[in-house]
Design an enzyme around this catalytic site. Structure first.
Site, PDB file in Angstrom:
ATOM      1  N   ASN A 158       0.855  -1.183   0.000  1.00  0.00           N
ATOM      2  CA  ASN A 158       0.000   0.000   0.000  1.00  0.00           C
ATOM      3  C   ASN A 158       0.890   1.233   0.000  1.00  0.00           C
ATOM      4  O   ASN A 158       1.801   1.332   0.823  1.00  0.00           O
ATOM      5  CB  ASN A 158      -0.901  -0.005   1.247  1.00  0.00           C
ATOM      6  CG  ASN A 158      -1.851  -1.195   1.259  1.00  0.00           C
ATOM      7  OD1 ASN A 158      -2.390  -1.567   0.227  1.00  0.00           O
ATOM      8  ND2 ASN A 158      -2.041  -1.800   2.422  1.00  0.00           N
ATOM      9  N   HIS A 176       6.815  -2.205   2.873  1.00  0.00           N
ATOM     10  CA  HIS A 176       6.579  -3.608   3.251  1.00  0.00           C
ATOM     11  C   HIS A 176       5.624  -4.231   2.261  1.00  0.00           C
ATOM     12  O   HIS A 176       4.723  -3.571   1.740  1.00  0.00           O
ATOM     13  CB  HIS A 176       6.021  -3.708   4.678  1.00  0.00           C
ATOM     14  CG  HIS A 176       4.860  -2.819   4.942  1.00  0.00           C
ATOM     15  ND1 HIS A 176       5.009  -1.463   5.210  1.00  0.00           N
ATOM     16  CD2 HIS A 176       3.528  -3.057   4.961  1.00  0.00           C
ATOM     17  CE1 HIS A 176       3.822  -0.925   5.377  1.00  0.00           C
ATOM     18  NE2 HIS A 176       2.896  -1.868   5.237  1.00  0.00           N
TER      19      HIS A 176
HETATM   20  P1  5GP Z   1      -0.077  -1.091   5.909  1.00  0.00           P
HETATM   21  O1  5GP Z   1      -1.360  -0.667   6.554  1.00  0.00           O
HETATM   22  O2  5GP Z   1       0.980  -0.011   6.078  1.00  0.00           O
HETATM   23  O3  5GP Z   1      -0.180  -1.552   4.498  1.00  0.00           O
HETATM   24  O4  5GP Z   1       0.410  -2.370   6.694  1.00  0.00           O
HETATM   25  C1  5GP Z   1       0.983  -2.291   7.951  1.00  0.00           C
HETATM   26  C2  5GP Z   1       0.847  -3.644   8.553  1.00  0.00           C
HETATM   27  O5  5GP Z   1       1.749  -3.741   9.640  1.00  0.00           O
HETATM   28  C3  5GP Z   1      -0.549  -3.936   9.120  1.00  0.00           C
HETATM   29  O6  5GP Z   1      -1.070  -5.099   8.492  1.00  0.00           O
HETATM   30  C4  5GP Z   1      -0.321  -4.110  10.606  1.00  0.00           C
HETATM   31  O7  5GP Z   1      -1.126  -5.115  11.163  1.00  0.00           O
HETATM   32  C5  5GP Z   1       1.153  -4.453  10.679  1.00  0.00           C
HETATM   33  N1  5GP Z   1       1.825  -3.999  11.889  1.00  0.00           N
HETATM   34  C6  5GP Z   1       1.756  -2.764  12.450  1.00  0.00           C
HETATM   35  N2  5GP Z   1       2.545  -2.704  13.529  1.00  0.00           N
HETATM   36  C7  5GP Z   1       3.128  -3.925  13.644  1.00  0.00           C
HETATM   37  C8  5GP Z   1       4.045  -4.476  14.582  1.00  0.00           C
HETATM   38  O8  5GP Z   1       4.502  -3.842  15.524  1.00  0.00           O
HETATM   39  N3  5GP Z   1       4.401  -5.768  14.399  1.00  0.00           N
HETATM   40  C9  5GP Z   1       3.938  -6.512  13.355  1.00  0.00           C
HETATM   41  N4  5GP Z   1       4.362  -7.771  13.276  1.00  0.00           N
HETATM   42  N5  5GP Z   1       3.072  -6.019  12.453  1.00  0.00           N
HETATM   43  C10 5GP Z   1       2.670  -4.746  12.596  1.00  0.00           C
END
Ligand code: 5GP
Ligand code: ZN
Length: 114
Positions: free
Chosen positions: A87, A100
């Site tokens: 994203n 990521h």
């Molecule tokens: P985004 O919303 O940026 O595409 O994805 C971020 C992802 O990181 C989310 O799916 C969320 O659950 C995950 N996430 C956020 N903080 C942490 C963390 O401290 N540890 C892990 N393992 N995942 C995280």
């Protein structure tokens, strides 16, 4: 970056890695959206996919795809199908500012995404 949560995970200051090499780490998503939900990230801090430049960064992104494919095969979802998604920026749902790739699978994944 010292205040970046994914840099901390990559540096093993927190969390648990399921994969590591010199360029990339992978770990389970904190809030899994599918039976398999792994995040694959570069060790290098890059805030978002649109910040990736040609050359070294581009190679790194390709390497991430190879590792995500490997993890998908190990988790037994390669045949049935899986999704690798990133994203970019808030409108697309980005909430962590270290690039990521979500590896998702183990259930039927709808399309188009919401
Ligand atoms: P985004 O919303 O940026 O595409 O994805 C971020 C992802 O990181 C989310 O799916 C969320 O659950 C995950 N996430 C956020 N903080 C942490 C963390 O401290 N540890 C892990 N393992 N995942 C995280
Ligand atoms: Zn970072």
């Amino acid at each position: 970056m010292s205040d970046c949560i994914f840099c901390k995970i990559a540096n093993k200051e927190m969390g648990k890695l399921i994969y590591e090499d010199d360029q990339v780490v992978a770990f389970e998503d904190l809030s899994p959206q599918a039976p398999v939900h792994v995040l694959v990230i570069p060790k290098k801090h890059i805030a978002r996919i649109s910040d990736v430049t040609d050359g070294e960064d581009a190679c790194l992104m390709g390497h991430i795809m190879v590792i995500a494919n490997k993890i998908a095969a190990e988790r037994g979802i390669a045949e049935e199908g899986y999704r690798i998604v990133t994203n970019c920026n808030e409108g697309a749902g980005q909430s962590v500012w270290h690039v990521h790739f979500h590896l998702l699978g183990g259930r039927k994944l709808g399309w188009p995404p919401g």
